[in-house]
Design a protein around this motif. Structure first.
Motif, PDB file in Angstrom:
ATOM      1  N   GLY A 215      67.754 -19.440 -82.557  1.00 53.93           N
ATOM      2  CA  GLY A 215      69.292 -19.765 -82.849  1.00 53.93           C
ATOM      3  C   GLY A 215      69.944 -19.276 -81.616  1.00 53.93           C
ATOM      4  O   GLY A 215      70.947 -20.102 -81.349  1.00 53.93           O
ATOM      5  N   ARG A 216      69.660 -18.265 -81.137  1.00 52.12           N
ATOM      6  CA  ARG A 216      70.713 -17.789 -80.280  1.00 52.12           C
ATOM      7  C   ARG A 216      70.811 -18.610 -78.881  1.00 52.12           C
ATOM      8  O   ARG A 216      71.554 -18.793 -78.048  1.00 52.12           O
ATOM      9  N   ASP A 217      69.508 -19.287 -78.651  1.00 47.84           N
ATOM     10  CA  ASP A 217      69.392 -20.227 -77.637  1.00 47.84           C
ATOM     11  C   ASP A 217      69.975 -21.523 -77.927  1.00 47.84           C
ATOM     12  O   ASP A 217      70.764 -21.951 -76.928  1.00 47.84           O
ATOM     13  N   ALA A 218      70.063 -22.046 -78.917  1.00 43.49           N
ATOM     14  CA  ALA A 218      71.040 -23.075 -79.481  1.00 43.49           C
ATOM     15  C   ALA A 218      72.477 -22.583 -79.116  1.00 43.49           C
ATOM     16  O   ALA A 218      73.183 -23.568 -78.842  1.00 43.49           O
ATOM     17  N   LYS A 219      72.755 -21.495 -79.660  1.00 42.36           N
ATOM     18  CA  LYS A 219      74.335 -21.177 -79.501  1.00 42.36           C
ATOM     19  C   LYS A 219      74.686 -21.253 -78.216  1.00 42.36           C
ATOM     20  O   LYS A 219      75.848 -21.674 -77.726  1.00 42.36           O
TER      21      LYS A 219
ATOM     22  N   GLY B 125      76.660 -22.498 -92.100  1.00 42.85           N
ATOM     23  CA  GLY B 125      76.870 -20.920 -91.813  1.00 42.85           C
ATOM     24  C   GLY B 125      76.524 -20.423 -90.335  1.00 42.85           C
ATOM     25  O   GLY B 125      76.558 -19.541 -90.108  1.00 42.85           O
ATOM     26  N   LEU B 126      76.711 -21.479 -89.385  1.00 41.51           N
ATOM     27  CA  LEU B 126      76.598 -21.091 -87.979  1.00 41.51           C
ATOM     28  C   LEU B 126      77.737 -20.145 -87.275  1.00 41.51           C
ATOM     29  O   LEU B 126      77.688 -19.466 -86.557  1.00 41.51           O
ATOM     30  N   HIS B 127      79.181 -20.482 -88.015  1.00 43.67           N
ATOM     31  CA  HIS B 127      80.275 -19.927 -87.723  1.00 43.67           C
ATOM     32  C   HIS B 127      80.660 -20.317 -86.316  1.00 43.67           C
ATOM     33  O   HIS B 127      80.890 -19.978 -85.348  1.00 43.67           O
TER      34      HIS B 127
ATOM     35  N   VAL C  50      83.551 -35.768 -79.735  1.00 43.83           N
ATOM     36  CA  VAL C  50      82.365 -35.766 -79.463  1.00 43.83           C
ATOM     37  C   VAL C  50      81.503 -34.858 -80.674  1.00 43.83           C
ATOM     38  O   VAL C  50      82.042 -33.788 -80.522  1.00 43.83           O
ATOM     39  N   GLU C  51      80.332 -35.260 -81.184  1.00 43.29           N
ATOM     40  CA  GLU C  51      79.635 -34.393 -81.946  1.00 43.29           C
ATOM     41  C   GLU C  51      78.266 -34.606 -81.328  1.00 43.29           C
ATOM     42  O   GLU C  51      77.640 -35.563 -80.817  1.00 43.29           O
ATOM     43  N   PHE C  52      77.740 -33.402 -81.354  1.00 41.40           N
ATOM     44  CA  PHE C  52      76.307 -33.020 -80.788  1.00 41.40           C
ATOM     45  C   PHE C  52      75.084 -32.975 -81.718  1.00 41.40           C
ATOM     46  O   PHE C  52      75.115 -31.808 -82.682  1.00 41.40           O
ATOM     47  N   ASP C  53      74.384 -33.894 -81.950  1.00 35.40           N
ATOM     48  CA  ASP C  53      73.220 -33.831 -82.878  1.00 35.40           C
ATOM     49  C   ASP C  53      72.215 -32.798 -82.507  1.00 35.40           C
ATOM     50  O   ASP C  53      71.761 -32.701 -81.533  1.00 35.40           O
ATOM     51  N   ASN C  54      71.439 -32.740 -83.456  1.00 35.60           N
ATOM     52  CA  ASN C  54      70.476 -31.878 -83.576  1.00 35.60           C
ATOM     53  C   ASN C  54      70.540 -30.428 -83.186  1.00 35.60           C
ATOM     54  O   ASN C  54      69.785 -29.769 -82.443  1.00 35.60           O
ATOM     55  N   LEU C  55      71.766 -29.806 -83.305  1.00 37.80           N
ATOM     56  CA  LEU C  55      72.181 -28.523 -82.843  1.00 37.80           C
ATOM     57  C   LEU C  55      71.026 -27.586 -83.818  1.00 37.80           C
ATOM     58  O   LEU C  55      70.857 -26.390 -83.081  1.00 37.80           O
TER      59      LEU C  55
END
Length: 247
Positions: A147-151, A175-177, A130-135
């Protein structure tokens, strides 16, 4: 049984042990409608509402961080989970999609349950990943989402994917790691255009899928990465009968 075994495996090891993306085959990106894959294609990405392609390694597309344009009634019934500014929903103007409000643990939990049902549906349908779009939608949130909310939300989704027996794909955000978040592979759009492909390769090696929409960017990506990873050139609308080319 597959879901139960996947859940137990995820509890024990936290992620699938096998490599995700199969080597030596091309990818087709079929979000605008399905078509019979070409003979050289062994990886197919399709929307969660579509059936997986027979005989391919199938990736299920899930819009995990924004709403689909045709599902506004669904989200109006869950209005408190849509990100708002001044009482109005925050919109990704490029696609007319509302951003989901992932700023608090409670909202992430409730959204994770909703998206989690879609993930489980992908597994039941026979998808492999599965791929999650709009990360990266936090970058379009006018500073409301960090960004930390998204992580934090991505961790919920990758864990749910692993529990369902699926590999979890990072969509964009160079660059998300992403392995630290639980992703197993990456799907990157226009990394050639923005010269970001190396960032994904450094994180995932050959466990990446590259999608380009302009011929010069496709040529650039093929020259540098096409011998090692799957790269496809598609029309931006991703029409079933639209443009396709491979390295």
């Amino acid at each position: 049984m597959r879901l139960v075994l996947g859940f137990l495996l995820a509890l024990l090891v936290g992620a699938p042990t096998a490599a995700a993306v199969p080597p030596g085959v091309d990818v087709d990106y079929q979000l605008g409608g399905v078509s019979v894959p070409a003979d050289n294609v062994g990886i197919v990405v399709r929307d969660r509402k579509a059936d997986p392609a027979e005989g391919a390694w199938n990736v299920c597309y899930v819009n995990g961080f924004q709403t689909q344009p045709d599902e506004r009634a669904f989200w109006r019934a869950r209005w408190w989970l849509v990100l708002k500014k001044g009482g109005r929903p925050v919109v990704d103007s490029a696609w007319g999609e509302w951003l989901l409000d992932i700023r608090t643990p409670l909202k992430r939990q409730r959204l994770g349950a909703i998206v989690g049902r879609w993930i489980d549906g992908c597994a039941r349908a026979g998808f492999d990943a599965v791929e999650f779009d709009n990360l990266d939608s936090w970058s379009r949130s006018h500073g409301l989402i960090r960004g930390r909310d998204a992580k934090a939300f991505a961790r919920i989704l990758t864990q749910r994917a692993h529990a369902a027996g699926l590999a979890a794909g990072q969509k964009n955000w160079a660059g998300l790691h992403g392995r630290r978040v639980g992703f197993d592979f990456a799907v990157a759009e226009e990394c050639g255009r923005y010269r970001e492909c190396a960032a994904y390769r450094e994180e995932y090696g050959d466990q990446v899928l590259f999608v380009e929409y302009r011929r010069p960017d496709f040529d650039w990506t093929c020259d540098r990465h096409g011998r090692d990873v799957a790269v496809v050139l598609r029309d931006r609308a991703l029409r079933p009968d639209g443009r396709r080319a491979w390295c």
